[in-house]
Design an enzyme around this catalytic site. Structure first.
Site, mmCIF file in Angstrom:
data_model
loop_
_atom_site.group_PDB
_atom_site.id
_atom_site.type_symbol
_atom_site.label_atom_id
_atom_site.label_comp_id
_atom_site.label_asym_id
_atom_site.label_seq_id
_atom_site.Cartn_x
_atom_site.Cartn_y
_atom_site.Cartn_z
ATOM 1 N N TYR A 171 0.805 -1.114 -0.050
ATOM 2 C CA TYR A 171 -0.027 0.184 -0.222
ATOM 3 C C TYR A 171 1.220 1.443 0.018
ATOM 4 O O TYR A 171 1.718 0.748 0.370
ATOM 5 C CB TYR A 171 -0.784 -0.128 1.361
ATOM 6 C CG TYR A 171 -2.060 1.365 1.719
ATOM 7 C CD1 TYR A 171 -3.365 1.739 0.835
ATOM 8 C CD2 TYR A 171 -1.967 2.280 2.612
ATOM 9 C CE1 TYR A 171 -3.947 2.816 1.065
ATOM 10 C CE2 TYR A 171 -2.253 2.479 2.044
ATOM 11 C CZ TYR A 171 -3.387 3.210 1.536
ATOM 12 O OH TYR A 171 -4.050 4.825 1.845
ATOM 13 N N LYS A 201 -11.720 0.148 5.404
ATOM 14 C CA LYS A 201 -11.992 -0.214 4.426
ATOM 15 C C LYS A 201 -12.935 -1.105 4.446
ATOM 16 O O LYS A 201 -14.320 -1.128 5.521
ATOM 17 C CB LYS A 201 -10.906 -0.947 3.927
ATOM 18 C CG LYS A 201 -9.610 -0.613 3.845
ATOM 19 C CD LYS A 201 -9.959 1.023 2.494
ATOM 20 C CE LYS A 201 -8.396 2.317 2.691
ATOM 21 N NZ LYS A 201 -7.401 1.499 2.665
HETATM 22 C C1 LIG Z 1 -5.878 2.564 3.027
HETATM 23 C C2 LIG Z 1 -5.308 1.184 3.436
HETATM 24 C C3 LIG Z 1 -3.558 1.420 4.992
HETATM 25 C C4 LIG Z 1 -3.920 2.548 5.243
HETATM 26 O O1 LIG Z 1 -4.949 2.901 6.611
HETATM 27 P P1 LIG Z 1 -5.393 4.515 6.501
HETATM 28 O O2 LIG Z 1 -6.387 4.308 7.208
HETATM 29 O O3 LIG Z 1 -6.029 5.361 4.840
HETATM 30 O O4 LIG Z 1 -4.788 5.325 7.005
HETATM 31 C C5 LIG Z 1 -2.831 0.461 4.524
HETATM 32 N N1 LIG Z 1 -3.167 -0.573 4.142
HETATM 33 C C6 LIG Z 1 -3.495 -1.314 3.023
HETATM 34 C C7 LIG Z 1 -4.213 -2.521 2.777
HETATM 35 C C8 LIG Z 1 -5.210 -0.121 2.624
HETATM 36 O O5 LIG Z 1 -5.543 -0.406 2.154
#
Ligand SMILES: *Cc1c(COP(=O)(O)O)cnc(C)c1O
Length: 380
Positions: free
Chosen positions: A99, A196
């Site tokens: 990411y 997510k």
């Molecule tokens: C979005 C995401 C992050 C970071 O998370 P945030 O809540 O945006 O800080 C880390 N790892 C993955 C795989 C992600 O999709």
């Protein structure tokens, strides 16, 4: 207790002794009265602990089959807390197809604090051992990876981590505990961007960690309080509410993901489809071994690999919204080369497969037929 029951009830006993409310109240308070100095009822200050956050943290521990859950203000804040277990001179072996925000945190902030990172392909877990030495303290794994949907064998990574007495952390954001439970496979720390799938409704930014081992939990709890990147009670409530439908949502994400991946895989204008459920996926067997199903994230490229064609497709989509992020009930489409990966030089991003025509879909839980119709009119 089975997963679907845990998603709803895990860690939620005696949630409101005062009135028996089924959901925990949102304790929108910074502090708690004390009868005598130190005489409190379990909470003294909301950075250190808050009852709504505590209810969420117990739920998180339950669904990941861990003992201790910790919630943070974002996924990156959770990763930041893990990195603070380390000291200058320590080394980390990390997935290369990471990411983007994780890569930025490692390669800019923590590199300057004297931590050395090895970003490597882990699709063959044996590669890891080559980079492990006496200074190695942590192996950082993301699987499936973003946006290329590479699959890494968590059990194989855990064996290497145990052999060398190194911590193994797994970013489980794409899979969620519905599909895979890294702690059961030997990982020490499981991390989520709860923004997510766990939250699941694109209405909150949050992160979490879950661990089994008490001494590791105590170190992380100390960092959570000492560094202070906690989440608020309102957001804790929203993610706890999201968790209660995680299993139902994930089931539909997987069904729709399969429909979309198979449609694209048979489309004459599509070059490649990246979805771990396809038997043509290079690590399909590992995905089958460690995941219950294959998720709702699908990436693909178009024939001719033309930048403009890909932009035109994402602009024509109507049910899919053109946006960053993933894991919500609504379907989203992204063009990594111009959006999430725009800051990475073309040659660099192409090395990991992020070519000009790559499109990433977060397949939502709408009616699958409408999603296929939308792709049909957009791709032509
Ligand atoms: C979005 C995401 C992050 C970071 O998370 P945030 O809540 O945006 O800080 C880390 N790892 C993955 C795989 C992600 O999709």
């Amino acid at each position: 207790m089975k997963f679907n029951t845990k998603a709803i009830h895990g860690g939620q006993h005696d949630i409101d002794p005062a009135y028996g409310s089924v959901m925990p109240p949102i304790y929108q308070t910074s502090t708690y009265s004390q009868s005598t100095p130190g005489g409190h009822k379990g909470f003294e200050y909301s950075r250190s602990g808050n009852p709504t956050r505590a209810a969420l943290e117990r739920a998180l521990a339950s669904i990941e089959n861990g003992e201790f859950g910790l919630a943070f203000g974002s996924g990156l804040a959770a990763i930041d807390a893990v990195m603070k277990l380390l000291k200058p001179g320590d080394e980390v072996v990390s997935t290369n197809d990471l990411y983007g925000g994780t890569y930025r945190l490692f390669s800019t902030i923590f590199k300057d604090f004297g931590i050395k990172f090895h970003f490597i392909g882990m699709e063959n877990a044996e590669n890891i051992e080559e980079y492990v030495n006496d200074n190695t303290k942590l192996i950082w794994v993301e699987t499936p990876t973003n946006p290329m949907m590479n699959i890494i064998d968590i059990e194989a990574c855990a064996k290497i981590a145990k052999k060398h007495d190194v911590l193994l952390a797994v970013d489980n954001t794409f899979a969620t505990p519905y599909l895979q439970q890294p702690l059961d496979m030997g990982a020490d720390i499981v991390m989520h961007s709860a923004t997510k799938y766990l939250g699941g409704h694109s209405d909150v930014v949050m992160g979490s960690l879950v661990v089994k081992e008490k001494s590791l939990a105590e170190r992380l709890l100390f960092i959570q309080n000492a560094s202070g990147a906690v989440c608020g009670p309102q957001d804790s409530f929203l993610v706890l509410r999201g968790l209660k439908t995680l299993h139902v949502r994930m089931q539909r994400h997987c069904e729709n993901g399969k429909m979309v991946a198979e449609y694209l895989n048979n489309h004459p204008k599509i070059e490649k489809v990246y979805w771990p459920g396809l038997s043509s996926h290079p690590n399909h067997d590992i995905a089958k071994k460690q995941m219950k199903d294959f998720g709702g994230m699908v990436s693909f490229t178009t024939k001719g690999n033309n930048y403009k064609d890909a932009i035109a497709i994402v602009e024509r989509l109507k049910v899919f919204t053109l946006a960053e992020s993933l894991g919500g009930v609504e379907s989203l489409a992204g063009h990594p080369a111009s959006m999430t990966h725009a800051s990475i030089p073309k040659e660099e991003r192409e090395k990991t497969g992020v070519v000009d025509s790559l499109i990433r879909l977060s397949v939502g839980i709408e009616d699958g037929d409408d999603l296929i119709e939308d792709l049909k009119q957009a791709i032509g």
